[in-house]
Design an enzyme around this catalytic site. Structure first.
Site, mmCIF file in Angstrom:
data_model
loop_
_atom_site.group_PDB
_atom_site.id
_atom_site.type_symbol
_atom_site.label_atom_id
_atom_site.label_comp_id
_atom_site.label_asym_id
_atom_site.label_seq_id
_atom_site.Cartn_x
_atom_site.Cartn_y
_atom_site.Cartn_z
ATOM 1 N N SER A 37 30.939 42.726 38.010
ATOM 2 C CA SER A 37 31.791 43.142 36.886
ATOM 3 C C SER A 37 32.441 44.518 37.071
ATOM 4 O O SER A 37 33.373 44.854 36.341
ATOM 5 C CB SER A 37 30.990 43.129 35.582
ATOM 6 O OG SER A 37 30.793 41.811 35.131
ATOM 7 N N TYR A 83 38.758 34.822 41.203
ATOM 8 C CA TYR A 83 37.873 35.669 40.410
ATOM 9 C C TYR A 83 36.508 35.858 41.081
ATOM 10 O O TYR A 83 35.968 36.966 41.110
ATOM 11 C CB TYR A 83 37.693 35.067 39.012
ATOM 12 C CG TYR A 83 36.804 35.872 38.097
ATOM 13 C CD1 TYR A 83 37.241 37.074 37.555
ATOM 14 C CD2 TYR A 83 35.522 35.430 37.768
ATOM 15 C CE1 TYR A 83 36.419 37.819 36.709
ATOM 16 C CE2 TYR A 83 34.702 36.170 36.924
ATOM 17 C CZ TYR A 83 35.156 37.364 36.404
ATOM 18 O OH TYR A 83 34.345 38.102 35.575
ATOM 19 N N TYR A 93 28.215 46.439 29.100
ATOM 20 C CA TYR A 93 27.962 45.202 28.346
ATOM 21 C C TYR A 93 27.649 45.541 26.892
ATOM 22 O O TYR A 93 28.215 46.478 26.340
ATOM 23 C CB TYR A 93 26.851 44.378 29.011
ATOM 24 C CG TYR A 93 27.125 44.025 30.441
ATOM 25 C CD1 TYR A 93 28.331 43.417 30.817
ATOM 26 C CD2 TYR A 93 26.186 44.283 31.439
ATOM 27 C CE1 TYR A 93 28.585 43.086 32.144
ATOM 28 C CE2 TYR A 93 26.436 43.944 32.760
ATOM 29 C CZ TYR A 93 27.637 43.346 33.115
ATOM 30 O OH TYR A 93 27.898 43.022 34.428
ATOM 31 N N VAL A 152 26.212 42.781 37.577
ATOM 32 C CA VAL A 152 24.906 42.127 37.625
ATOM 33 C C VAL A 152 24.286 42.095 39.024
ATOM 34 O O VAL A 152 23.152 41.644 39.184
ATOM 35 C CB VAL A 152 24.955 40.695 37.038
ATOM 36 C CG1 VAL A 152 25.290 40.745 35.562
ATOM 37 C CG2 VAL A 152 25.919 39.807 37.807
#
Length: 309
Positions: free
Chosen positions: A65, A193, A245, A263
């Site tokens: 991310s 992605y 997050y 992550v």
């Protein structure tokens, strides 16, 4: 000064390592399960040859991310704020990063921000390029410019593992396609992605990217403006409001540094007008953040008074 205090950094990383026992590596992406739960490393980059390192510093990891920050910068440079934020919102969410609920309850089904998966997928769909390979090459070139290292690439095994287990992200894509947020072929978008998320580097590379963002998008050594000033400001704002997050609020209070986690266990932090910090600690807490990495950043912030608040 933080960049001239190797002894303190060594002490802090040893203390933070004790927290790895309370976390666990991500297991929903099979390739990430191979990481060593006890690993913790950090680099603090202050420009030029000013870099402190501690821990397993040569170990590489995938951005996951954290790549959302870099992709957002690229599409803002491609299309401008009005275009991008007409399709993706700017508001934090208290929901998990892979939640679909706000897409269903928010009109007109626009993702709330670019740091959750739905928003990141929409942002990735905006990368300019004739083909998916063109888009990936542009993104990699941008990463090369930010890190100064031209050999950075994506990890094919991790990308394949993510693609094969991406059913929830597929659901997000099809929901957004139904509502006109994205128009891409879903499988092609997911392929791009997952490769974006699988871009691989070490802590020093990550700290250099954080440093560029911290210093208004400029490489202070070469004076090259890699990211426009206004876009660097937007990135730092999203990092502080949405970067950790649904633990972002608590992180802002306890640490107060613009940061983005992934992550895989990576964290990129950007101290405005100061240093960039890259951390890797794959043992995660229940929110998906590096548990020892969070503790290390909290210690650094308290000791050097790094909070922006």
């Amino acid at each position: 000064m933080i960049c001239n205090d190797q002894g303190t950094l060594n002490e802090m990383i040893e203390a933070a390592k004790n927290y790895t026992q309370f976390g666990k590596v991500a297991d929903y992406i099979p390739a990430l399960q191979l990481a060593n739960n006890d690993t913790l490393s950090v680099a603090v980059y202050g420009g030029g040859k000013s870099c402190m390192k501690a821990g397993n510093i040569e170990e590489t990891f995938t951005l996951q991310s954290i790549s959302k920050v870099i992709t957002l910068a690229l599409v803002l440079m491609d299309h401008g704020e009005e275009y991008v934020f007409s399709r993706v919102g700017m508001e934090p969410t208290g929901d998990p990063f892979n939640s679909i609920i706000k897409l269903e309850t928010h009109t007109p089904s626009k993702p709330l921000n670019p740091m959750i998966n739905a928003g990141a997928l929409a942002v990735t769909s905006m990368i300019s390029g004739r083909t998916a390979r063109d888009k990936l090459d542009r993104l990699l070139q941008f990463v090369h410019d930010l890190t100064g290292r031209k050999t950075i690439n994506f990890n094919e095994n991790v990308a394949k593992s993510e693609f094969e287990t991406a059913d929830l992200n597929r659901s997000l894509c099809y929901f957004m396609k139904q509502h006109g947020v994205i128009h891409d072929n879903v499988e092609e978008l997911l392929d791009l992605y997952t490769k974006q998320c699988a871009i691989e580097m070490n802590c020093e590379d990550l700290a250099k990217m954080g440093y560029i963002i911290a210093n208004e998008g400029q490489d202070t050594e070469t004076k090259q403006q890699i990211i426009p000033h206004d876009i660097a400001r937007i990135l730092k704002t999203f990092m502080i409001t949405c970067g950790m997050y649904n633990a972002s609020g608590e992180f802002a209070i306890r640490v107060g540094i613009p940061a983005k986690s992934g992550v895989s266990g990576g964290i990129m932090a950007s101290i405005p007008h100061g240093v960039g910090i890259g951390i890797y600690g794959p043992a995660l807490d229940d929110k998906g953040n590096s548990i020892a990495g969070m503790k290390l950043l909290e210690s650094l912030s308290a000791h050097y008074d790094l909070s922006i608040f």
